[in-house]
Write an enzyme that holds these catalytic residues in place. Structure first.
Site, mmCIF file in Angstrom:
data_model
loop_
_atom_site.group_PDB
_atom_site.id
_atom_site.type_symbol
_atom_site.label_atom_id
_atom_site.label_comp_id
_atom_site.label_asym_id
_atom_site.label_seq_id
_atom_site.Cartn_x
_atom_site.Cartn_y
_atom_site.Cartn_z
ATOM 1 N N ASP A 221 -66.597 -2.717 -16.728
ATOM 2 C CA ASP A 221 -66.036 -2.126 -17.942
ATOM 3 C C ASP A 221 -66.624 -0.739 -18.206
ATOM 4 O OD1 ASP A 221 -68.511 -3.412 -18.506
ATOM 5 O OD2 ASP A 221 -67.987 -3.667 -20.623
ATOM 6 N N HIS B 277 -70.140 1.030 -19.527
ATOM 7 C CA HIS B 277 -71.057 -0.008 -19.081
ATOM 8 C C HIS B 277 -71.166 -0.019 -17.547
ATOM 9 C CE1 HIS B 277 -72.514 -4.433 -19.741
ATOM 10 N NE2 HIS B 277 -73.474 -3.628 -19.348
ATOM 11 N N GLU C 153 -67.423 -1.969 -28.242
ATOM 12 C CA GLU C 153 -66.564 -2.881 -27.481
ATOM 13 C C GLU C 153 -65.107 -2.577 -27.820
ATOM 14 O OE1 GLU C 153 -66.980 -5.342 -25.272
ATOM 15 O OE2 GLU C 153 -69.157 -5.641 -25.276
HETATM 16 ZN ZN LIG Z 1 -69.783 -4.390 -21.136
#
Ligand SMILES: [Zn+2]
Length: 271
Positions: free
Chosen positions: A183, A171, A131
């Protein structure tokens, strides 16, 4: 040089140094090897209970995400540490480049949801999730320190798990149904990360990173979502934040709002 060859050369050097074989003892020769070495990335740990076993699938893929909040990486890691959030990723990279580990590599983190890569379903089972702290509005810049950390982390993980750069994905490229996720955002230079991580592994010169600053007066905390036909609160929470558990917070921020296509909703900037 292959790993086995490196181990053999290093082994020979260690034996040649005799007595107590320490790395210090082989520094002059090992220096040449280190030019091609990818160092581990310094990181802190905020471990998440949101994971399970991978099964037999080897780790073969890295999925990059943006966090979708203005909050820090630590805030995201704390959210992952809450069993109620029901989400996690292996690593979170902050805007200043600091890295937090949330799930051990050999465990299956909960970051990709319904997904497929190269026709194989359930990407969480065979991937590592990273992330990247960014609101994901295609405007908030990704600072060089952050991108450099992502590059180092990708290179280190790719090297450690024998993951080819072609399997470093986003993603948005693996989420099902297609279009469910955005994303990493359009202004995240995914191609740069792959090129730079490969350069790090090869020991060649890193390409230059081009930083795109935000327009004057830009505030990453003021995010707005435009309702699309068929949207549900849970769907918006999943689509934006990777977490259906954020739905109640979005509802609270938009009391009385209806999901009329075209309507604007305010989005939380933290958890
Ligand atoms: Zn994501």
């Amino acid at each position: 040089m292959k790993k086995t060859a490196v181990a053999l050369v290093l082994g020979t050097l260690l034996i040649a140094s005799c007595g107590r074989a320490t790395l210090r003892g082989v520094t002059p020769s090992a220096g040449a090897l280190r030019a091609h070495a990818v160092d581990p990335v310094p990181m802190t740990e905020t471990l998440s209970p949101n994971f399970n076993e991978r099964g037999d699938a080897p780790i073969s893929c890295i999925v990059l995400h943006h966090t979708a909040v203005a909050a820090t990486a630590q805030s995201t890691a704390n959210f992952f540490a809450d069993p109620k959030s029901k989400v996690s990723a292996h690593f979170v990279v902050d805007r200043d480049g600091s890295v937090i580990r949330c799930v051990a590599d050999d465990k299956r983190a909960w970051h990709a949801g319904k997904s497929a890569f190269n026709g194989v379903n359930d990407v969480n089972t065979f991937s590592l999730g990273i992330e990247i702290a960014n609101v994901g509005d295609n405007v908030e810049p990704y600072p060089e320190a952050q991108v450099t950390s992502v590059v180092k982390l990708v290179a280190y993980l790719a090297k450690s798990h024998d993951i080819p750069m072609a399997n470093v994905t986003r993603h948005r490229d693996v989420a099902l149904p297609a279009g469910r996720k955005t994303d990493t955002s359009d202004n995240f230079d995914h191609k740069y990360v792959i090129k730079a991580a490969q350069a790090l592994i090869d020991g060649t010169t890193l390409p230059r990173y081009t930083f795109k600053p935000a327009p004057e007066g830009y505030d990453a905390r003021r995010q707005v979502y435009t309702v699309k036909p068929g949207d549900t609160w849970e769907g918006i929470a999943d689509g934006v934040f990777d977490a259906e558990s954020m739905a109640s917070q979005i509802i609270r921020m938009n009391l009385g709002a209806k999901l009329t296509p075209g309507a604007h909703l305010r989005l939380p900037s933290t958890y």
